[in-house]
Design an enzyme around this catalytic site. Structure first.
Site, PDB file in Angstrom:
ATOM      1  N   SER A 237      81.516  32.430  60.904  1.00  0.00           N
ATOM      2  CA  SER A 237      80.669  31.329  61.719  1.00  0.00           C
ATOM      3  C   SER A 237      80.442  32.039  63.262  1.00  0.00           C
ATOM      4  O   SER A 237      79.870  33.088  63.364  1.00  0.00           O
ATOM      5  CB  SER A 237      81.642  30.222  61.571  1.00  0.00           C
ATOM      6  OG  SER A 237      80.855  29.197  62.108  1.00  0.00           O
ATOM      7  N   ASP A 455      74.363  26.600  53.521  1.00  0.00           N
ATOM      8  CA  ASP A 455      75.248  26.500  54.620  1.00  0.00           C
ATOM      9  C   ASP A 455      74.658  25.559  55.950  1.00  0.00           C
ATOM     10  O   ASP A 455      73.472  25.617  56.134  1.00  0.00           O
ATOM     11  CB  ASP A 455      75.458  27.582  55.419  1.00  0.00           C
ATOM     12  CG  ASP A 455      76.469  27.804  56.308  1.00  0.00           C
ATOM     13  OD1 ASP A 455      76.737  26.821  57.102  1.00  0.00           O
ATOM     14  OD2 ASP A 455      77.290  28.667  56.196  1.00  0.00           O
ATOM     15  N   HIS A 485      79.757  25.271  54.255  1.00  0.00           N
ATOM     16  CA  HIS A 485      79.787  26.481  55.325  1.00  0.00           C
ATOM     17  C   HIS A 485      80.895  27.668  54.901  1.00  0.00           C
ATOM     18  O   HIS A 485      81.934  27.348  54.361  1.00  0.00           O
ATOM     19  CB  HIS A 485      80.433  25.795  56.560  1.00  0.00           C
ATOM     20  CG  HIS A 485      80.212  26.459  57.966  1.00  0.00           C
ATOM     21  ND1 HIS A 485      79.305  27.381  58.339  1.00  0.00           N
ATOM     22  CD2 HIS A 485      81.193  26.512  58.772  1.00  0.00           C
ATOM     23  CE1 HIS A 485      79.486  27.886  59.365  1.00  0.00           C
ATOM     24  NE2 HIS A 485      80.765  27.533  59.674  1.00  0.00           N
TER      25      HIS A 485
END
Length: 516
Positions: A237, A455, A485
């Site tokens: 991320s 995502d 995610h």
């Protein structure tokens, strides 16, 4: 005011799944390359920094038994913790230092490659708290790597920043994140300014030195002190942006680097907000389809619910009220993973019946609020880091002009995310550093980018943008056609085996490989 969408890999999203709140080939590079004294390139990710002094590069880490943190109990005896000294100001590497909290578990096998450094996103996630829980997912990697993570500067045990009290945080949850009147707008921006003042009071001089660039330089010092000739890194991320900045500053030191759930480095404040509005609307549409609803009609139903909550917050079993801000957050959290969609169904059904308890529980989980009313500080650190990185400061007038565009992208999330472009860093005490991060890394070893087409927080399009920005021959894209995610450890044998082969054997997959 809380930014209800952040680039976080684990944290609350993982906790939801656990608790059910209600839910080509290259050789072994372990001894190849430079010894680690290369100076960083200056680029445009901040001012050039001199090489750290030998007093820092030669420091010996005093590894010992880990203690409990504010977010996690003490891990088992396999884990060791230590403190690394780094310069407060990288433009003055011989000056004042601060301590960074590190955690590691040593490699179990005989053919050790080196250290594998993890950043779990946010920014603001505590690696010291998260790393032990992620070890089961990375169990194969543990055979050849020391698994290492840390609390970046301004996070957790590394001079963690706390910008307001628990009482003030709870009070701010009543601030309208989609202001409809001049009075609500004034309250919205006053809350933002107050938060920044609280950060400045708590952090002092540190507030100007918690940028992604600062942390990337910390990472290279960490690499040297750990005794690694190359940086082996797993960024998730926001950690992908950090990895890209590191590769730009230290391209010759790049070893085996995985970037999973990739942030788009080519866009600034507005672009990121619009990308996330689009990503979460896509996830919501997929969720609605899975329940047999028409996405457009389902979105209208949720928008109507949020407007009713905006006008009159819902009662909950705790006695607290579910405000619109908390309802937004409660809806966002289950969209991080497909397994938690049933939790969202239950929470929305309860809210339609006038009971906000389940959405409030989801929001509390995301915001790090425990049953006693204490809040975690991940969002404090996140804001301090992101507002130092980003120099764009939109005015309220500029944000209002964006509203139609954002609401077209996402009828559910667009309005709040549009206001956030101006509110998040409003009247911030220190200037930001760049419009977009510089991640070009000519000459770096191949970096594997893992993108998930479903995502919501880091939409898939950013994966190819990162590859393009890293440069030809550097970014290698692996695509997973999934939901949620992050991709690694989420059930795809194709993704996991490709990542493992790259990290364990140096096998670089063909650019464009797709896992369905």
């Amino acid at each position: 005011m809380t930014r209800f969408v952040r680039w976080t890999a684990l944290g609350a999203a993982a906790a939801l799944l656990v608790t059910g709140c209600s839910g080509g080939s290259s050789g072994d590079d372990k001894s190849s390359g430079d010894t680690g004294t290369a100076r960083p390139s200056a680029g445009s990710s901040g001012a050039a920094a001199a090489a750290p002094p030998s007093s820092l590069t030669s420091q010996k880490l005093d590894w010992g038994r880990c203690k409990a943190t504010a977010d996690a109990s003490a891990p088992g005896s396999d884990w060791q913790c230590a403190t690394l000294k780094v310069p407060l100001d990288w433009s003055k590497p011989d000056g004042e230092t601060i301590g960074l909290a590190l955690i590691r578990s040593k490699a179990r096998g005989e053919n050790r490659v080196g250290s594998l450094l993890f950043n779990f996103g946010g920014p603001g996630e505590s690696g010291v708290s998260v790393m032990p829980g992620f070890a089961a997912t990375a169990s194969l990697l543990r055979e050849r790597y020391d698994l290492v993570s840390w609390d970046p500067r301004g996070v957790g045990a590394s001079e963690g920043i706390r910008c307001r009290s628990d009482k003030a945080i709870q009070a701010s949850e009543s601030v309208d994140i989609t202001p409809d009147t001049p009075a609500e707008e004034r309250a919205y921006f006053q809350d933002a300014a107050d938060f920044g003042k609280g950060c400045e009071k708590d952090a002092g001089s540190l507030l100007a030195h918690v940028s992604t660039t600062d942390t990337a330089r910390d990472m290279d010092l960490m690499r040297q002190v750990l005794g690694d000739s190359k940086m082996h890194y797993f960024g998730i991320s926001y950690g992908t942006e950090l990895g890209g900045v590191y590769a730009h500053l230290f391209p010759k030191n790049v070893g085996r680097v995985i970037l999973d759930a990739v942030v788009d480095p080519s866009v600034g404040t507005v672009g990121h907000a619009e990308n996330q509005a689009r990503g979460f609307q896509r996830a919501l549409d997929a969720y609605l389809k899975s329940t047999g609803q028409d996405p457009a009609e389902g979105s209208r139903k949720i928008t109507d619910l949020l407007e009713r909550i905006d006008a009159e917050p819902l009662s909950t079993s705790s006695g607290r009220k579910l405000t619109q801000s908390l309802a937004f957050t409660g809806i966002v959290l289950p969209l991080y993973g497909e397994d938690s969609w049933p939790t969202l169904t239950s929470a929305l059904d309860a809210a339609e019946r006038g009971d906000g308890s389940e959405l409030l529980a989801l929001a509390d989980l995301y915001n790090g609020r425990d049953p006693s009313g204490r809040y975690g500080t991940a969002t404090h650190s996140q804001r301090a880091i992101s507002c130092l990185d980003d120099k764009q400061r939109l005015t309220p007038e500029e944000t209002e002009k964006l509203l139609p565009r954002f609401e077209k992208v996402s009828p559910v999330f667009g309005k709040a995310m549009s206001w956030d472009t101006a509110g998040w860093c409003h009247d911030w005490p220190v200037a930001g550093q760049y419009d977009t991060p510089e991640v070009s890394a000519p000459g770096a070893a191949p970096i594997l980018l893992v993108g998930n087409t479903g995502d919501p927080a880091t939409p898939y399009e950013g994966t190819r943008k990162m590859a393009d920005e890293l440069g030809k021959g550097v970014g290698v894209v692996l695509t997973w056609k999934g939901e949620g995610h992050v991709a690694y450890g989420k059930g795809s044998d194709c993704v996991d085996s490709t990542v493992n082969a790259y990290l364990l054997s140096g096998t670089v997959p063909k650019d464009g490989k797709v896992c369905s």
